[in-house]
Structure formats: structure tokens, C-alpha cells
Design an enzyme around this catalytic site. Structure first.
Site, short mmCIF file in Angstrom:
data_model
loop_
_atom_site.label_atom_id
_atom_site.label_comp_id
_atom_site.label_asym_id
_atom_site.label_seq_id
_atom_site.Cartn_x
_atom_site.Cartn_y
_atom_site.Cartn_z
N THR A 1 41.91 5.73 4.36
CA THR A 1 41.18 5.89 3.09
C THR A 1 42.17 5.75 1.93
O THR A 1 43.05 6.59 1.75
CB THR A 1 40.52 7.28 3.06
OG1 THR A 1 39.94 7.53 4.34
CG2 THR A 1 39.44 7.34 2.00
N ARG B 1 36.22 2.88 14.74
CA ARG B 1 37.53 2.48 15.27
C ARG B 1 38.22 3.62 16.02
O ARG B 1 39.07 3.40 16.84
CB ARG B 1 38.43 1.94 14.17
CG ARG B 1 38.83 2.98 13.16
CD ARG B 1 39.87 2.44 12.21
NE ARG B 1 39.29 1.52 11.24
CZ ARG B 1 39.85 1.27 10.04
NH1 ARG B 1 40.98 1.86 9.72
NH2 ARG B 1 39.29 0.46 9.19
N HIS C 1 45.74 14.03 2.66
CA HIS C 1 46.14 12.63 2.87
C HIS C 1 47.65 12.50 2.76
O HIS C 1 48.23 12.80 1.72
CB HIS C 1 45.46 11.64 1.92
CG HIS C 1 45.28 10.31 2.61
ND1 HIS C 1 46.29 9.42 2.74
CD2 HIS C 1 44.21 9.79 3.26
CE1 HIS C 1 45.85 8.38 3.44
NE2 HIS C 1 44.60 8.58 3.76
N ASN D 1 42.91 17.11 11.29
CA ASN D 1 42.12 15.90 11.52
C ASN D 1 42.58 15.27 12.85
O ASN D 1 43.75 14.88 12.98
CB ASN D 1 42.35 14.94 10.35
CG ASN D 1 41.56 13.67 10.47
OD1 ASN D 1 41.49 13.10 11.55
ND2 ASN D 1 40.98 13.21 9.38
N GLU E 1 34.00 13.86 7.79
CA GLU E 1 34.24 12.91 6.69
C GLU E 1 33.42 11.66 6.97
O GLU E 1 33.41 11.16 8.10
CB GLU E 1 35.71 12.50 6.66
CG GLU E 1 36.66 13.61 6.38
CD GLU E 1 38.11 13.15 6.51
OE1 GLU E 1 38.36 11.99 6.86
OE2 GLU E 1 38.97 13.98 6.28
N GLU F 1 38.09 17.66 -2.50
CA GLU F 1 39.37 17.48 -1.83
C GLU F 1 40.16 16.48 -2.65
O GLU F 1 39.72 15.34 -2.85
CB GLU F 1 39.16 16.96 -0.40
CG GLU F 1 40.50 16.76 0.32
CD GLU F 1 40.35 16.26 1.76
OE1 GLU F 1 39.24 16.35 2.32
OE2 GLU F 1 41.35 15.78 2.31
N HIS G 1 43.26 10.55 15.13
CA HIS G 1 44.22 9.65 15.76
C HIS G 1 44.44 9.95 17.24
O HIS G 1 45.07 9.15 17.94
CB HIS G 1 45.51 9.60 14.94
CG HIS G 1 45.24 8.95 13.62
ND1 HIS G 1 44.71 7.68 13.53
CD2 HIS G 1 45.33 9.41 12.35
CE1 HIS G 1 44.52 7.38 12.26
NE2 HIS G 1 44.88 8.41 11.52
N ARG H 1 34.04 6.76 11.03
CA ARG H 1 34.02 5.49 10.30
C ARG H 1 32.86 4.63 10.78
O ARG H 1 32.47 4.69 11.95
CB ARG H 1 35.34 4.73 10.52
CG ARG H 1 36.45 5.25 9.65
CD ARG H 1 37.68 4.35 9.75
NE ARG H 1 38.58 4.68 8.68
CZ ARG H 1 38.60 4.09 7.48
NH1 ARG H 1 37.77 3.11 7.21
NH2 ARG H 1 39.44 4.47 6.56
N HIS I 1 36.75 11.89 10.90
CA HIS I 1 36.16 10.86 10.03
C HIS I 1 35.37 9.91 10.92
O HIS I 1 35.95 9.19 11.74
CB HIS I 1 37.30 10.12 9.32
CG HIS I 1 36.83 9.10 8.33
ND1 HIS I 1 37.69 8.45 7.48
CD2 HIS I 1 35.60 8.61 8.03
CE1 HIS I 1 37.00 7.62 6.70
NE2 HIS I 1 35.73 7.69 7.04
N1 PXP Z 1 41.36 13.87 4.03
C1 PXP Z 1 40.58 12.78 4.04
C2 PXP Z 1 39.35 12.79 3.19
C3 PXP Z 1 40.90 11.65 4.82
O1 PXP Z 1 40.11 10.57 4.81
C4 PXP Z 1 42.03 11.72 5.66
C5 PXP Z 1 42.36 10.57 6.56
O2 PXP Z 1 41.32 10.36 7.46
C6 PXP Z 1 42.81 12.89 5.65
C7 PXP Z 1 42.47 13.94 4.80
C8 PXP Z 1 44.01 13.08 6.53
O3 PXP Z 1 45.02 12.21 6.12
P1 PXP Z 1 46.32 12.08 7.03
O4 PXP Z 1 45.88 11.52 8.35
O5 PXP Z 1 47.19 11.15 6.26
O6 PXP Z 1 46.89 13.45 7.18
#
Ligand code: PXP
Length: 242
Positions: free
Chosen positions: A102, A50, A193, A8, A71, A152, A11, A46, A44
Site C-alpha cells: 500500500t 496475492r 507501514h 499483520n 484491511e 491509521e 506475509h 487484497r 489485508h
Molecule cells: N497498515 C496498513 C494499512 C497496511 O496496508 C500495511 C501493509 O499491509 C501495514 C500496516 C503493515 O505494513 P508493514 O508490512 O510494512 O509493517
């Protein structure tokens, strides 16, 4: 079966948005993840934009050669974006504007009719659908019922657990994974997550049924530290007078 890693890159965009610059570019990050062996890229979108912007999702669709997982909240505006951009699959997540990330899974059992309708619209556009849910049998059964292709499991409670809670959360995830595997229509099983180099091993041992992970914050954080020496060296070289 080997477990797939989807990275992901949200960030990377968080860092860009902090200064309103064009760098660092989440597309460059996605290509670096693929070059290092990642099996897919997750973003994601949003509603408050952001970090990731719709334009990022469009550019990722063109550049990502592995799998693009979008996402998003289960809203009309997001379904329109998905059907226009056509990611390989969509993960439906709950979204609250004030949350940092999330915080919990989607309550599929509590919104079966609306989620079945959205799943149908996405399938009609050729997009597979995943539900991001807490590791609870009722949510797995509901995901099967509304026509999802994947689930997931939210691993945030496990990632945040300390002491005896760690085993409790691992047992909960393991039980959910087995519940899915023995159900009438087992779904492709992902988890994510809060996962990191430190906690991923125990998770995969507790739930060998998991075939895919989504990891963002820990990998982007590691990249900042691992890349710092080279970034400083590059800058020092740029300062050299010829
Ligand atoms: N899976 C989903 C559905 C999420 O919303 C997120 C965070 O955006 C992640 C995985 C990744 O989480 P992390 O950034 O804590 O690894």
C-alpha cells in the site's frame, strides 16, 4: 497509555502462496503472535488474493481471541466479505493491483460521499471503521466527517526517509497526531507501514498520542531469521536413523 501492537500476518500467506502449499498457515502465525502478547491481528484481503484468501479471514475470525482488523479496499465485494465475516474493525485502504504494497493513504477528503456510505453500511453490521491516511490534517478532518471511528497514519514516508527527512517526517506525524487530539471528535489513533524495531521508538516519542501500531513485514522477516536455528535443528532430528 500503553501502545497496542497488532501484527499483520499477510506475509506468512505470501510464503504459502509462493508454493501453493497449505503451510505456513497465517492462522498458526496469528496464534503464535497472540501467545507472545500481541494485542490484535491484522490481515489485508487484497482483491488479487496475492496472499490472504477469504477462507483465511473466515478461519481467523473463529480462532483469533484478541482483535481482528481486516484491511480492505472500499468496494462492494469487500464490504460483503466484511459484513459476512464480521471482523472487530475494518481499515479502508487504497489499493492498486500493480503496487508491491500500500503506497499511500486513502484520499478520504476526495471521496467523502462514497466513504460515508460505506462507513454507514459497516456500522450497520456492527463493524468499526478505520481510515488509513497520510498524516495530513485535511484527511483527518475528512475522516471525522465521514463517521470513521479510527484513523491509521501511514508511516511509510517516515520509514523510508534518510538524513534530514527523518525529522521532517516525524514532525509531520507528530503534528497530525496533535491535530487529531485537539479536533472536535478525536479518533482512536493508530499508525503503521514500514515500522521496525529500529524505527518504532522515535515514532512513539514524536507522537505519544498513538495508541496502536500495525506491523507486518519487519516482524515476519525477523521471525524467519530468529526461527532458522530451531527449524534446522528440527530437520536434523528428523533425519536421525533410529
Ligand atoms: N497498515 C496498513 C494499512 C497496511 O496496508 C500495511 C501493509 O499491509 C501495514 C500496516 C503493515 O505494513 P508493514 O508490512 O510494512 O509493517
Amino acid at each position: 497509555m500503553s501502545v497496542k501492537l497488532h501484527v499483520n500476518v499477510d506475509h506468512v500467506a505470501t510464503l504459502r502462496q509462493a508454493r501453493g502449499t497449505s503451510y505456513p498457515d497465517p492462522v498458526d502465525a496469528a496464534l503464535a503472535c497472540e501467545a507472545a502478547g500481541a494485542h490484535g491481528i491484522t490481515v489485508h484481503q487484497r482483491e488479487d488474493r496475492r496472499h490472504i484468501q477469504p477462507h483465511d479471514v473466515e478461519r481467523l475470525r473463529v480462532k483469533v481471541k484478541t482483535i481482528l482488523n481486516l484491511e480492505m479496499a472500499a468496494t462492494d465485494a469487500m464490504v460483503e466479505l466484511a459484513t459476512r465475516v464480521k471482523p472487530d474493525f475494518v481499515t479502508l485502504v487504497p489499493e492498486k493491483r500493480e503496487e508491491r504494497t500500500t503506497e499511500g493513504g486513502l484520499d478520504v477528503a476526495g471521496q467523502r460521499a462514497s466513504l460515508a456510505a460505506i462507513t454507514k453500511r459497516l456500522h450497520h453490521a456492527g463493524i468499526s471503521v478505520s481510515m488509513f491516511i497520510d498524516p495530513e490534517p485535511a484527511q483527518i478532518d475528512a475522516s471525522i466527517e465521514v463517521g470513521a471511528d479510527h484513523i491509521e497514519l501511514h508511516t511509510g514516508d517516515y520509514a523510508n526517509a534518510t538524513g534530514d527527512r527523518v525529522t521532517h517526517e516525524l514532525d509531520r506525524i507528530g503534528a497530525a497526531a496533535r491535530h487529531n487530539a485537539t479536533s472536535s471528535r478525536p479518533l482512536h489513533l493508530a499508525a503503521g507501514h514500514g515500522l521496525s524495531v529500529a524505527n518504532v521508538g522515535a515514532l512513539l516519542e514524536a507522537a505519544p498520542e498513538i495508541v496502536e501500531l500495525n506491523v507486518g513485514h519487519a516482524i515476519v522477516s525477523d521471525a524467519v531469521i530468529v526461527g532458522m536455528e530451531e527449524a534446522v535443528r528440527r530437520f536434523l532430528r528428523a533425519m536421525e536413523r533410529t
